[in-house]
Every structure is written in structure tokens, then in C-alpha cells.
Design a protein around this motif. Structure first.
Motif, PDB file in Angstrom:
ATOM      1  N   CYS A  87      -1.783   8.179  -7.543  1.00 31.48           N
ATOM      2  CA  CYS A  87      -2.703   8.365  -6.311  1.00 31.48           C
ATOM      3  C   CYS A  87      -2.868  10.138  -6.047  1.00 31.48           C
ATOM      4  CB  CYS A  87      -2.614   7.514  -5.193  1.00 31.48           C
ATOM      5  SG  CYS A  87      -1.225   8.051  -4.299  1.00 31.48           S
ATOM      6  N   GLY A  88      -2.165  10.668  -6.613  1.00 30.99           N
ATOM      7  CA  GLY A  88      -2.330  12.222  -6.359  1.00 30.99           C
ATOM      8  C   GLY A  88      -1.350  12.524  -4.982  1.00 30.99           C
ATOM      9  N   TYR A  89      -1.901  13.622  -4.376  1.00 29.51           N
ATOM     10  CA  TYR A  89      -0.951  14.161  -3.310  1.00 29.51           C
ATOM     11  C   TYR A  89      -1.776  13.660  -2.094  1.00 29.51           C
ATOM     12  CZ  TYR A  89       1.879  16.645  -6.756  1.00 29.51           C
ATOM     13  OH  TYR A  89       2.581  16.829  -7.652  1.00 29.51           O
ATOM     14  N   THR A  90      -2.983  13.119  -2.137  1.00 26.67           N
ATOM     15  CA  THR A  90      -3.381  12.579  -0.641  1.00 26.67           C
ATOM     16  C   THR A  90      -3.324  11.296  -0.347  1.00 26.67           C
ATOM     17  OG1 THR A  90      -5.605  12.092  -2.057  1.00 26.67           O
ATOM     18  CG2 THR A  90      -5.410  14.345  -1.275  1.00 26.67           C
ATOM     19  N   GLY A  91      -2.417  10.477  -1.455  1.00 32.52           N
ATOM     20  CA  GLY A  91      -1.959   9.055  -1.036  1.00 32.52           C
ATOM     21  C   GLY A  91      -1.382   9.024   0.516  1.00 32.52           C
ATOM     22  N   PRO A  92      -0.633   9.728   0.685  1.00 33.98           N
ATOM     23  CA  PRO A  92       0.256   9.533   2.099  1.00 33.98           C
ATOM     24  C   PRO A  92      -0.717   9.531   3.057  1.00 33.98           C
ATOM     25  CG  PRO A  92       1.850  10.754   0.782  1.00 33.98           C
ATOM     26  CD  PRO A  92       0.232  10.555  -0.051  1.00 33.98           C
ATOM     27  N   SER A  93      -1.536  10.421   2.882  1.00 34.68           N
ATOM     28  CA  SER A  93      -2.684  10.596   4.151  1.00 34.68           C
ATOM     29  C   SER A  93      -3.507   9.356   4.170  1.00 34.68           C
ATOM     30  CB  SER A  93      -3.493  12.018   3.974  1.00 34.68           C
ATOM     31  OG  SER A  93      -4.511  12.158   4.941  1.00 34.68           O
ATOM     32  N   VAL A  94      -4.045   8.954   2.968  1.00 30.58           N
ATOM     33  CA  VAL A  94      -4.944   7.699   3.080  1.00 30.58           C
ATOM     34  C   VAL A  94      -4.084   6.672   3.369  1.00 30.58           C
ATOM     35  CG1 VAL A  94      -5.917   6.052   1.194  1.00 30.58           C
ATOM     36  CG2 VAL A  94      -6.128   8.401   1.011  1.00 30.58           C
ATOM     37  N   TRP A  95      -2.698   6.491   3.149  1.00 28.12           N
ATOM     38  CA  TRP A  95      -1.976   5.376   3.686  1.00 28.12           C
ATOM     39  C   TRP A  95      -2.058   5.465   5.110  1.00 28.12           C
ATOM     40  CZ3 TRP A  95       2.925   5.457   6.310  1.00 28.12           C
ATOM     41  CH2 TRP A  95       3.218   3.956   6.509  1.00 28.12           C
ATOM     42  N   HIS A  96      -1.746   6.749   5.738  1.00 25.99           N
ATOM     43  CA  HIS A  96      -1.608   6.580   7.134  1.00 25.99           C
ATOM     44  C   HIS A  96      -2.953   6.169   7.789  1.00 25.99           C
ATOM     45  CE1 HIS A  96       1.792   9.102   6.645  1.00 25.99           C
ATOM     46  NE2 HIS A  96       2.238   8.751   7.852  1.00 25.99           N
TER      47      HIS A  96
ATOM     48  N   ALA B 278       0.868  -1.432   0.064  1.00 28.17           N
ATOM     49  CA  ALA B 278       0.148   0.054   0.255  1.00 28.17           C
ATOM     50  C   ALA B 278       0.752   1.340  -0.088  1.00 28.17           C
ATOM     51  CB  ALA B 278      -0.916   0.001   1.238  1.00 28.17           C
ATOM     52  N   TRP B 279       2.036   1.228   0.722  1.00 26.87           N
ATOM     53  CA  TRP B 279       2.984   2.353   0.783  1.00 26.87           C
ATOM     54  C   TRP B 279       3.471   2.687  -0.634  1.00 26.87           C
ATOM     55  CZ3 TRP B 279       8.290   2.860  -0.021  1.00 26.87           C
ATOM     56  CH2 TRP B 279       8.785   4.114   0.481  1.00 26.87           C
ATOM     57  N   GLN B 280       3.711   1.508  -1.250  1.00 24.96           N
ATOM     58  CA  GLN B 280       4.396   1.869  -2.767  1.00 24.96           C
ATOM     59  C   GLN B 280       3.529   2.420  -3.567  1.00 24.96           C
ATOM     60  OE1 GLN B 280       6.776  -1.629  -4.229  1.00 24.96           O
ATOM     61  NE2 GLN B 280       6.232  -2.584  -2.187  1.00 24.96           N
ATOM     62  N   GLU B 281       2.011   2.299  -3.582  1.00 28.85           N
ATOM     63  CA  GLU B 281       1.334   2.470  -4.436  1.00 28.85           C
ATOM     64  C   GLU B 281       0.789   4.092  -3.894  1.00 28.85           C
ATOM     65  OE1 GLU B 281      -3.653   1.993  -5.600  1.00 28.85           O
ATOM     66  OE2 GLU B 281      -2.322   0.279  -4.919  1.00 28.85           O
ATOM     67  N   LEU B 282       0.618   4.170  -2.573  1.00 33.26           N
ATOM     68  CA  LEU B 282       0.026   5.412  -2.017  1.00 33.26           C
ATOM     69  C   LEU B 282       0.955   6.549  -1.764  1.00 33.26           C
ATOM     70  CD1 LEU B 282      -2.707   3.915   0.257  1.00 33.26           C
ATOM     71  CD2 LEU B 282      -3.193   5.375  -2.102  1.00 33.26           C
ATOM     72  N   THR B 283       2.208   6.251  -1.941  1.00 32.80           N
ATOM     73  CA  THR B 283       3.061   7.315  -2.046  1.00 32.80           C
ATOM     74  C   THR B 283       3.707   7.810  -3.389  1.00 32.80           C
ATOM     75  OG1 THR B 283       5.135   5.952  -1.613  1.00 32.80           O
ATOM     76  CG2 THR B 283       4.058   6.867   0.353  1.00 32.80           C
ATOM     77  N   ASP B 284       3.178   7.401  -4.153  1.00 33.67           N
ATOM     78  CA  ASP B 284       3.465   7.819  -5.663  1.00 33.67           C
ATOM     79  C   ASP B 284       2.206   8.847  -6.225  1.00 33.67           C
ATOM     80  OD1 ASP B 284       4.051   8.098  -8.280  1.00 33.67           O
ATOM     81  OD2 ASP B 284       3.750   5.857  -8.831  1.00 33.67           O
ATOM     82  N   PRO B 285       2.887   9.915  -6.430  1.00 34.60           N
ATOM     83  CA  PRO B 285       1.494  11.111  -6.598  1.00 34.60           C
ATOM     84  C   PRO B 285       1.211  10.656  -8.014  1.00 34.60           C
ATOM     85  CG  PRO B 285       3.969  11.980  -5.937  1.00 34.60           C
ATOM     86  CD  PRO B 285       4.006  10.724  -6.085  1.00 34.60           C
ATOM     87  N   THR B 286       1.954  10.348  -8.881  1.00 36.52           N
ATOM     88  CA  THR B 286       1.381  10.096 -10.210  1.00 36.52           C
ATOM     89  C   THR B 286       0.504   8.878 -10.332  1.00 36.52           C
ATOM     90  OG1 THR B 286       3.127   8.192 -10.706  1.00 36.52           O
ATOM     91  CG2 THR B 286       3.594  10.493 -11.434  1.00 36.52           C
TER      92      THR B 286
END
Length: 188
Positions: free
Chosen positions: A134-143, A124-132
Motif C-alpha cells: 500500500c505504499g508509504y501512506t498506508g499508516p496514515s490511512v490506517w490511523h 487493516a493494520w496488517q495490510e496498511l503497514t506493509d509498504p509493498t
């Protein structure tokens, strides 16, 4: 009863606005379709029809494997990469000192439930920390959706590390910041 129904004045204005927007979109569509008198052909570098190309891409695409389903040597390779991420990112950034209410085992990779959860967290981290992707909200969703629930389960008093307490095992437990690399140990 239908005579008692009063239509708000704002509703008429909304309907008129919608009519105007629809007329504008219809005019734009008419202009675009008239301008495209010739049907577009295949792109110069396109050798297969789009439907077939999509099928080929789906066949070539390999989803990340779930670690517990892997066999050697793929399991060891995936575990090494996971250990590197856990020790290099997760432990230093997110784990505090273990306690009775918040356990951690520096030999977490010997606990299959921990390996499974941490591997899913890493994917999930690999997917959600890539802005291309999932956008810039991915890290928030990951947390919110991945990290917090995973750590709650792993570090719970009845989680996979429930028996991992200092002086209770043959294994000397350490603070998370002092976790050794699981694969670079040399036998002395």
C-alpha cells in the motif's frame, strides 16, 4: 450566438501540444510494433496458460477470516494472535488511562463487539503497514480510517465497555499498560 464565442489563445497552444505528444506516442508505438515481428511465446517456466494460472492463484488465495465466524480451534488461535497485537502494539502505543468518557476493559476479549472491531482493526493494520502492498501512506490511512473510528466506538460511554467501571464488576480493572496476557495466566 456562436459568433460571440471567443477561443482563448492558450487553448490553441494546448491543442498543438497535445497533437505533438500524440504524434510522438504514435511513432513510439509504430517502432515497438515493428520491432516485435515474432509473437512472444510462453515463458520457459510457464506450464499453464496465463488465464488458467490466474484462476489457480485466486483459488489458492485465502482472505483473512473474520474472527466471529471461526470455530474452535481456529477461533482460539486467531484470538491469541489478536491479543498479542492488542497488548503489544495497540494498548502501549494508543491507549491512555480509562475514564468515564474513554473506557477500556482489560478483559476486552470477553466482549464480542470489541473482539470484532479490534480484529477488523488488526487486519487493516496488517495490510496498511506493509509498504509493498500500500505504499508509504498506508499508516496514515490506517490511523484516519480505522484506528480513530474504532477507538471512538470502543471507548465511547455507550460502547461495549459501558458497564466496565472500577468497583462495579467482579473483575478488577487495571490501567491499559498493566493488561495481563489473556492466555499465559496460570491458575494458582
Amino acid at each position: 450566438m456562436a459568433d460571440d464565442f471567443e477561443v482563448p489563445v492558450g487553448l490553441f497552444q494546448d491543442v498543438e501540444d497535445l497533437k505533438a505528444q500524440l504524434a510522438q506516442v504514435t511513432a513510439q508505438l509504430r517502432t515497438l510494433t515493428e520491432a516485435a515481428e515474432v509473437e512472444p511465446g510462453p515463458l520457459p517456466d510457464q506450464e499453464t496458460p496465463p488465464d488458467e494460472a490466474a484462476d489457480e492463484e485466486e483459488e489458492d488465495w485465502a482472505y483473512p477470516p473474520f474472527i466471529l465466524l471461526l470455530e474452535e480451534p481456529q477461533y482460539s488461535d486467531e484470538l491469541r494472535a489478536l491479543i498479542e497485537w492488542v497488548e503489544g502494539v495497540l494498548v502501549p502505543a494508543y491507549l491512555g488511562e480509562p475514564s468515564a468518557d474513554s473506557k477500556w476493559c482489560h478483559l476486552w476479549f470477553e466482549h464480542p463487539p470489541a473482539v470484532a472491531r479490534l480484529h477488523a482493526l488488526w487486519l487493516a493494520w496488517q495490510e496498511l503497514t506493509d509498504p509493498t502492498s500500500c505504499g508509504y501512506t498506508g499508516p496514515s490511512v490506517w490511523h484516519r480510517d480505522h484506528l480513530d473510528p474504532c477507538l471512538r466506538e470502543l471507548r465511547a460511554p455507550n460502547g461495549p465497555f459501558a458497564g466496565c467501571v472500577k468497583n462495579e464488576h467482579q473483575v478488577a480493572h487495571r490501567m491499559p499498560g498493566q493488561v495481563p496476557s489473556a492466555w499465559s495466566h496460570t491458575d494458582s
